[in-house]
Structure formats: C-alpha cells, structure tokens
Design a protein around this motif. Structure first.
Motif, PDB file in Angstrom:
ATOM      1  N   ARG A   1       0.355  -1.703  -0.383  1.00  0.00           N
ATOM      2  CA  ARG A   1      -0.100  -0.005  -0.441  1.00  0.00           C
ATOM      3  C   ARG A   1       0.813   1.146  -0.319  1.00  0.00           C
ATOM      4  NH1 ARG A   1      -4.341   1.224   4.652  1.00  0.00           N
ATOM      5  NH2 ARG A   1      -5.632   2.974   3.764  1.00  0.00           N
ATOM      6  N   ILE A   2       2.115   0.958   0.715  1.00  0.00           N
ATOM      7  CA  ILE A   2       2.900   2.008   0.985  1.00  0.00           C
ATOM      8  C   ILE A   2       3.321   2.223  -0.479  1.00  0.00           C
ATOM      9  CG2 ILE A   2       5.056   3.495   1.586  1.00  0.00           C
ATOM     10  CD1 ILE A   2       2.510   2.996   3.716  1.00  0.00           C
ATOM     11  N   ALA A   3       3.852   0.996  -1.271  1.00  0.00           N
ATOM     12  CA  ALA A   3       4.848   0.942  -2.446  1.00  0.00           C
ATOM     13  C   ALA A   3       3.741   2.070  -3.758  1.00  0.00           C
ATOM     14  CB  ALA A   3       5.086  -0.119  -2.763  1.00  0.00           C
ATOM     15  N   ARG A   4       2.352   2.073  -3.470  1.00  0.00           N
ATOM     16  CA  ARG A   4       1.452   2.030  -4.960  1.00  0.00           C
ATOM     17  C   ARG A   4       0.277   3.652  -4.880  1.00  0.00           C
ATOM     18  NH1 ARG A   4      -0.867  -2.972  -3.440  1.00  0.00           N
ATOM     19  NH2 ARG A   4      -2.961  -1.467  -2.075  1.00  0.00           N
ATOM     20  N   ASN A   5       0.867   3.689  -3.131  1.00  0.00           N
ATOM     21  CA  ASN A   5       0.125   5.539  -2.751  1.00  0.00           C
ATOM     22  C   ASN A   5       1.014   5.790  -2.516  1.00  0.00           C
ATOM     23  OD1 ASN A   5      -2.361   4.244  -3.201  1.00  0.00           O
ATOM     24  ND2 ASN A   5      -2.813   3.448  -1.649  1.00  0.00           N
ATOM     25  N   ASN A   6       2.495   6.151  -2.243  1.00  0.00           N
ATOM     26  CA  ASN A   6       4.221   6.713  -1.753  1.00  0.00           C
ATOM     27  C   ASN A   6       3.258   8.014  -3.081  1.00  0.00           C
ATOM     28  OD1 ASN A   6       6.398   7.606  -0.476  1.00  0.00           O
ATOM     29  ND2 ASN A   6       6.990   6.182   0.197  1.00  0.00           N
ATOM     30  N   SER A   7       3.342   8.985  -2.690  1.00  0.00           N
ATOM     31  CA  SER A   7       3.311  10.316  -3.474  1.00  0.00           C
ATOM     32  C   SER A   7       4.613  11.023  -3.124  1.00  0.00           C
ATOM     33  CB  SER A   7       1.961  11.258  -2.590  1.00  0.00           C
ATOM     34  OG  SER A   7       0.698  10.660  -3.236  1.00  0.00           O
ATOM     35  N   ALA A   8       5.487  10.569  -1.709  1.00  0.00           N
ATOM     36  CA  ALA A   8       6.787  11.172  -1.805  1.00  0.00           C
ATOM     37  C   ALA A   8       7.779  10.135  -3.238  1.00  0.00           C
ATOM     38  CB  ALA A   8       7.293  11.155  -0.605  1.00  0.00           C
ATOM     39  N   LEU A   9       7.398   9.014  -2.948  1.00  0.00           N
ATOM     40  CA  LEU A   9       8.534   8.469  -3.729  1.00  0.00           C
ATOM     41  C   LEU A   9       8.127   8.961  -5.084  1.00  0.00           C
ATOM     42  CD1 LEU A   9      10.550   6.886  -4.259  1.00  0.00           C
ATOM     43  CD2 LEU A   9       8.814   5.075  -3.701  1.00  0.00           C
ATOM     44  N   LYS A  10       6.684   8.550  -6.013  1.00  0.00           N
ATOM     45  CA  LYS A  10       6.214   9.042  -6.971  1.00  0.00           C
ATOM     46  C   LYS A  10       7.304  10.730  -7.351  1.00  0.00           C
ATOM     47  CE  LYS A  10       2.049  11.610  -7.658  1.00  0.00           C
ATOM     48  NZ  LYS A  10       1.222  11.860  -7.487  1.00  0.00           N
ATOM     49  N   TYR A  11       6.980  11.363  -6.536  1.00  0.00           N
ATOM     50  CA  TYR A  11       8.274  12.683  -6.743  1.00  0.00           C
ATOM     51  C   TYR A  11       8.927  12.494  -7.489  1.00  0.00           C
ATOM     52  CZ  TYR A  11       3.200  15.415  -6.719  1.00  0.00           C
ATOM     53  OH  TYR A  11       2.479  15.843  -6.576  1.00  0.00           O
ATOM     54  N   TRP A  12       9.842  11.456  -6.108  1.00  0.00           N
ATOM     55  CA  TRP A  12      11.364  11.739  -5.939  1.00  0.00           C
ATOM     56  C   TRP A  12      11.713  10.758  -7.449  1.00  0.00           C
ATOM     57  CZ3 TRP A  12      11.054  10.489  -0.003  1.00  0.00           C
ATOM     58  CH2 TRP A  12      10.496  11.707   0.376  1.00  0.00           C
ATOM     59  N   ASN A  13      10.667   9.904  -7.961  1.00  0.00           N
ATOM     60  CA  ASN A  13      10.823   9.047  -9.381  1.00  0.00           C
ATOM     61  C   ASN A  13      11.571  10.173 -10.101  1.00  0.00           C
ATOM     62  OD1 ASN A  13      11.647   6.375  -8.828  1.00  0.00           O
ATOM     63  ND2 ASN A  13       9.741   5.785  -8.738  1.00  0.00           N
ATOM     64  N   ARG A  14      10.848  11.013 -10.244  1.00  0.00           N
ATOM     65  CA  ARG A  14      11.381  12.525 -11.573  1.00  0.00           C
ATOM     66  C   ARG A  14      12.215  12.532 -11.525  1.00  0.00           C
ATOM     67  NH1 ARG A  14       4.908  14.086 -11.037  1.00  0.00           N
ATOM     68  NH2 ARG A  14       3.573  12.274 -11.446  1.00  0.00           N
TER      69      ARG A  14
END
Length: 238
Positions: free
Chosen positions: A78-91
């Motif tokens: 759930r953290i992996a799917r919904n981790n908004s912070a990681l989504k931004y860091w991946n960019r």
C-alpha cells in the motif's frame, strides 16, 4: 546564508552523491525477529528505494519517509502504490539518497523508540553514511518526524516535516511536551512545509514550531507555506 547552505546540503546539491536519471529500484525488505520485537507498532516489512545505476565509492545518504494516517495498515505494498513522495522523487534527474519508507500498524502512531530501533537496523543492514541521515514525513508522519527528531536529535543531519501535527491526540492536539521538543530540536537543521488552507492539520501547528525554534535561536531553519493549498501539499516533495 547559513540557512541557505543548510537547505542546499539537505537537498544534496553539489555533494557528489550517487545520481541517475532513471527511476529508483524498489524492494520490500523485512526486519529480523530481534528488531521486530522492539519496533512496536511497526509492520516488519518496509520499502527500500535505491538509486538505479552504478554505485560510487561514497556511501549514500539515507532519507526516511514516514507516511500519514492514510498509509496505516499491514500491507507494505500500500505504501509502494500510494507513496506520493516517492512518485515525485522518481521524477528527479538526480537521486542523492537511498529512501526507506516504513509502515505504521493499525491503532498505533509513530513511536520514537520503535523508529530508533528501526534506524539502528537500517544503519547495520544498508551501506549508508550514518552522518547523513535525513527524515521527512507527511501529516501523521510529520508528527512522527517531530517526535522522533526531538527524542534523538543526534541521529539526523536534517528534518523536513510536511503538514505535520504536534500532538499525539490527533491533528489539532498540541503536545504538553512541546517545550522539551523545541529545546531538543534547536540544533537540528529543519525545513517545515504546510498548506496555508489546511483544514485537517491547522497551519499554525507548523508556525508554532517555527516560532518556537526562532525563539531558541535556531539558525538553520526554513518555513514554506503554500497559500491556498490544503492538507495535500505534496509540492513539498517536488
């Protein structure tokens, strides 16, 4: 000037850290039994995101992200799917950190002692620079950032609470231990983020911490308020 320098160091700019234009490589890892017994209230599984690409001779910094109330549960995916912070860091074009995201179990809140046991495990199991451990968290995780850093200020190179509460009793609670928190935090480089129109955790919670640290002559301190934004001020993670 010192504050600006601290913020640049926090971001890892010009520091020679590992970097890559690719996304982070995410794995799910598990605490050993001995750590699990002491890390009360935490899912034994946690998310680790490593920079893709070749390793360098320098040990990377470690960034720990504490989720908000919506991430509480027993499924680390759930953290992996919904981790908004990681989504931004991946960019990002550069990835200066190994990022770790633990999960808080239902009916618990972040506990400083449990998190510190977890950090000791990370420093033993990951090849990271223990002098460059950074902490951020959102909402309930912002609260966790405050209490953990206040309890163990020597553990962190810098902290960045986002939309964080300052009381165990809920978003609008204020801890009776606030003065001791502030006394402990006055030497920790800190960058605070909050939405100016937050109806869940009032923005004055972050302002209170900022003013309290100013009163204690905190010299490496920043406050960013996003006018008109509510609780989901995820621009902070950009």
């Amino acid at each position: 000037m010192e504050t600006l320098l601290a913020l640049f160091l926090f971001l890892g700019l010009g520091s020679g850290h590992p970097s890559t234009g690719a996304e982070m490589v995410e794995t799910i890892e598990e605490m050993p039994a001995a750590v699990r017994e002491e890390a009360i209230g935490m899912n034994p599984e946690y998310l680790v995101a490593r920079p893709a690409g070749a390793a360098t001779d320098q040990e990377p910094a470690l960034l720990i992200y504490l989720h908000g109330g919506g991430g509480v549960g027993r499924d680390i995916r759930r953290i992996a799917r919904n981790n908004s912070a990681l989504k931004y860091w991946n960019r990002q074009k550069t990835q200066p950190f190994i990022i770790v995201a633990p999960q808080c179990l239902p009916e618990f809140k972040w506990r400083a002692n449990s998190l510190q046991v977890f950090l000791e495990h990370l420093e033993e199991s990951l090849e990271v620079d223990s002098a460059r451990v950074y902490l951020t968290g959102y909402s309930m995780g912002g609260y966790g950032t405050w209490i953990w850093a206040a309890a163990f200020p020597e553990s962190f190179a810098a902290v960045a609470p986002v939309a964080g509460g300052i009381g165990e009793g809920g978003p609008k609670d204020i801890s009776p231990d606030l003065d001791s928190w502030l006394d402990s935090l006055k030497g920790v480089p800190t960058w605070i983020f909050h939405g100016g129109n937050d109806r869940v955790v009032p923005v004055d919670r972050s302002v209170t911490m900022y003013r309290g640290l100013i009163e204690r002559s905190h010299r490496e301190l920043g406050l960013t308020i996003y006018p008109g934004e509510g609780h989901d001020c995820f621009d902070a993670f950009k």
